[in-house]
Design a protein around this motif. Structure first.
Motif, PDB file in Angstrom:
ATOM      1  N   VAL A  12      -1.866   1.752  -4.914  1.00  0.00           N
ATOM      2  CA  VAL A  12      -1.351   1.736  -3.545  1.00  0.00           C
ATOM      3  C   VAL A  12       0.155   1.530  -3.579  1.00  0.00           C
ATOM      4  O   VAL A  12       0.678   0.853  -4.463  1.00  0.00           O
ATOM      5  CB  VAL A  12      -2.040   0.630  -2.711  1.00  0.00           C
ATOM      6  CG1 VAL A  12      -1.729  -0.752  -3.277  1.00  0.00           C
ATOM      7  CG2 VAL A  12      -1.633   0.721  -1.249  1.00  0.00           C
ATOM      8  N   GLN A  13       0.850   2.123  -2.619  1.00  0.00           N
ATOM      9  CA  GLN A  13       2.294   1.973  -2.533  1.00  0.00           C
ATOM     10  C   GLN A  13       2.669   0.622  -1.947  1.00  0.00           C
ATOM     11  O   GLN A  13       1.898   0.029  -1.191  1.00  0.00           O
ATOM     12  CB  GLN A  13       2.892   3.084  -1.674  1.00  0.00           C
ATOM     13  CG  GLN A  13       2.704   4.482  -2.226  1.00  0.00           C
ATOM     14  CD  GLN A  13       3.377   5.532  -1.369  1.00  0.00           C
ATOM     15  OE1 GLN A  13       4.480   5.323  -0.864  1.00  0.00           O
ATOM     16  NE2 GLN A  13       2.731   6.670  -1.213  1.00  0.00           N
ATOM     17  N   PRO A  14       3.847   0.102  -2.276  1.00  0.00           N
ATOM     18  CA  PRO A  14       4.303  -1.151  -1.667  1.00  0.00           C
ATOM     19  C   PRO A  14       4.254  -1.064  -0.148  1.00  0.00           C
ATOM     20  O   PRO A  14       4.647  -0.058   0.440  1.00  0.00           O
ATOM     21  CB  PRO A  14       5.730  -1.287  -2.174  1.00  0.00           C
ATOM     22  CG  PRO A  14       5.732  -0.552  -3.474  1.00  0.00           C
ATOM     23  CD  PRO A  14       4.813   0.625  -3.255  1.00  0.00           C
ATOM     24  N   SER A  17      -2.122  -1.096   2.074  1.00  0.00           N
ATOM     25  CA  SER A  17      -3.263  -1.997   2.202  1.00  0.00           C
ATOM     26  C   SER A  17      -4.439  -1.525   1.366  1.00  0.00           C
ATOM     27  O   SER A  17      -4.591  -0.336   1.093  1.00  0.00           O
ATOM     28  CB  SER A  17      -3.711  -2.088   3.669  1.00  0.00           C
ATOM     29  OG  SER A  17      -2.690  -2.591   4.507  1.00  0.00           O
ATOM     30  N   LEU A  87       1.097  -5.132   0.781  1.00  0.00           N
ATOM     31  CA  LEU A  87       1.024  -5.338  -0.660  1.00  0.00           C
ATOM     32  C   LEU A  87       2.374  -5.125  -1.335  1.00  0.00           C
ATOM     33  O   LEU A  87       3.130  -4.221  -0.978  1.00  0.00           O
ATOM     34  CB  LEU A  87      -0.012  -4.402  -1.268  1.00  0.00           C
ATOM     35  CG  LEU A  87      -1.468  -4.780  -0.983  1.00  0.00           C
ATOM     36  CD1 LEU A  87      -2.405  -3.642  -1.352  1.00  0.00           C
ATOM     37  CD2 LEU A  87      -1.836  -6.047  -1.750  1.00  0.00           C
ATOM     38  N   GLU A  88       2.649  -5.966  -2.313  1.00  0.00           N
ATOM     39  CA  GLU A  88       3.847  -5.880  -3.116  1.00  0.00           C
ATOM     40  C   GLU A  88       3.461  -5.842  -4.593  1.00  0.00           C
ATOM     41  O   GLU A  88       2.314  -6.091  -4.946  1.00  0.00           O
ATOM     42  CB  GLU A  88       4.774  -7.065  -2.829  1.00  0.00           C
ATOM     43  CG  GLU A  88       5.219  -7.149  -1.376  1.00  0.00           C
ATOM     44  CD  GLU A  88       6.028  -8.386  -1.083  1.00  0.00           C
ATOM     45  OE1 GLU A  88       6.389  -8.590   0.100  1.00  0.00           O
ATOM     46  OE2 GLU A  88       6.317  -9.160  -2.018  1.00  0.00           O
ATOM     47  N   ALA A  89       4.431  -5.535  -5.435  1.00  0.00           N
ATOM     48  CA  ALA A  89       4.162  -5.347  -6.853  1.00  0.00           C
ATOM     49  C   ALA A  89       3.499  -6.565  -7.490  1.00  0.00           C
ATOM     50  O   ALA A  89       2.655  -6.424  -8.386  1.00  0.00           O
ATOM     51  CB  ALA A  89       5.451  -5.002  -7.590  1.00  0.00           C
ATOM     52  N   SER A  92      -0.331  -6.894  -8.075  1.00  0.00           N
ATOM     53  CA  SER A  92      -1.033  -6.095  -9.071  1.00  0.00           C
ATOM     54  C   SER A  92      -1.795  -6.974 -10.052  1.00  0.00           C
ATOM     55  O   SER A  92      -1.359  -8.082 -10.390  1.00  0.00           O
ATOM     56  CB  SER A  92      -0.047  -5.210  -9.839  1.00  0.00           C
ATOM     57  OG  SER A  92       0.593  -4.292  -8.976  1.00  0.00           O
ATOM     58  N   THR A 124      -3.253  -1.840  -8.437  1.00  0.00           N
ATOM     59  CA  THR A 124      -1.906  -1.532  -8.891  1.00  0.00           C
ATOM     60  C   THR A 124      -1.047  -1.161  -7.695  1.00  0.00           C
ATOM     61  O   THR A 124      -1.360  -0.210  -6.976  1.00  0.00           O
ATOM     62  CB  THR A 124      -1.901  -0.381  -9.903  1.00  0.00           C
ATOM     63  OG1 THR A 124      -2.738  -0.710 -11.016  1.00  0.00           O
ATOM     64  CG2 THR A 124      -0.484  -0.116 -10.401  1.00  0.00           C
ATOM     65  N   VAL A 125       0.013  -1.921  -7.478  1.00  0.00           N
ATOM     66  CA  VAL A 125       0.948  -1.663  -6.385  1.00  0.00           C
ATOM     67  C   VAL A 125       2.218  -1.096  -6.998  1.00  0.00           C
ATOM     68  O   VAL A 125       2.935  -1.791  -7.712  1.00  0.00           O
ATOM     69  CB  VAL A 125       1.254  -2.928  -5.584  1.00  0.00           C
ATOM     70  CG1 VAL A 125       2.155  -2.594  -4.398  1.00  0.00           C
ATOM     71  CG2 VAL A 125      -0.040  -3.580  -5.108  1.00  0.00           C
ATOM     72  N   SER A 126       2.479   0.162  -6.732  1.00  0.00           N
ATOM     73  CA  SER A 126       3.621   0.838  -7.348  1.00  0.00           C
ATOM     74  C   SER A 126       4.028   2.043  -6.525  1.00  0.00           C
ATOM     75  O   SER A 126       3.206   2.671  -5.864  1.00  0.00           O
ATOM     76  CB  SER A 126       3.272   1.278  -8.769  1.00  0.00           C
ATOM     77  OG  SER A 126       4.336   2.010  -9.357  1.00  0.00           O
ATOM     78  N   SER A 127       5.320   2.364  -6.588  1.00  0.00           N
ATOM     79  CA  SER A 127       5.832   3.562  -5.932  1.00  0.00           C
ATOM     80  C   SER A 127       5.596   4.797  -6.771  1.00  0.00           C
ATOM     81  O   SER A 127       5.768   5.909  -6.304  1.00  0.00           O
ATOM     82  CB  SER A 127       7.333   3.419  -5.671  1.00  0.00           C
ATOM     83  OG  SER A 127       7.622   2.339  -4.824  1.00  0.00           O
TER      84      SER A 127
END
Length: 127
Positions: A12-14, A17, A87-89, A92, A124-127
């Motif tokens: 998921v992107q920063p 949800s 969500l933020e990095a 993760s 995993t929270v990442s762009s």
């Protein structure tokens, strides 16, 4: 015997949800009255994220997720969810669903009441 299986993780992107699910099967035991979500982040110790006493609704949240994560029980009564917003990095990691100490919840603590952690679900929270 009681078995808890977690699912719902993914990429998921920063700012996005996810909703994690914990489904119980098998024999009902006292420990299931309190369920918690734990996270194992790379290079860090496993920590309690949020816990719920299914009988009286008592909840506990780690300071890092207060106001953004919500733990709840599903209508089927054999499922516990963890809704994760904003969500933020640092969110993760591998998330696990396990029985937790009801006495611990009384003290506002998430304490695992099992030595079986299963495979968890990766977030995993990442762009």
């Amino acid at each position: 015997q009681l078995q808890l299986v977690e699912s719902g993780g993914g990429l998921v992107q920063p700012g996005g949800s996810l909703r994690l699910s914990c489904v119980a099967s098998g024999s009902i035991v006292d420990a299931y009255a309190a369920i918690g979500w734990f996270r194992q982040a790379p290079g860090k110790e496993r920590e309690g994220i949020s816990c719920l006493n299914n009988v009286d609704g008592t909840t506990v949240y780690a300071d890092s997720v207060k106001g953004r994560f919500t733990i709840s029980e599903g209508n089927a009564k054999n499922t516990v969810y963890l809704q994760m917003n904003s969500l933020e990095a640092e969110a993760s990691g591998v998330y696990y669903c396990v029985p937790v100490s009801r006495a611990g919840l009384l003290l506002n603590r998430c304490i695992a009441a099992t030595d079986s952690w299963g495979q968890g679900t990766q977030v995993t929270v990442s762009s």
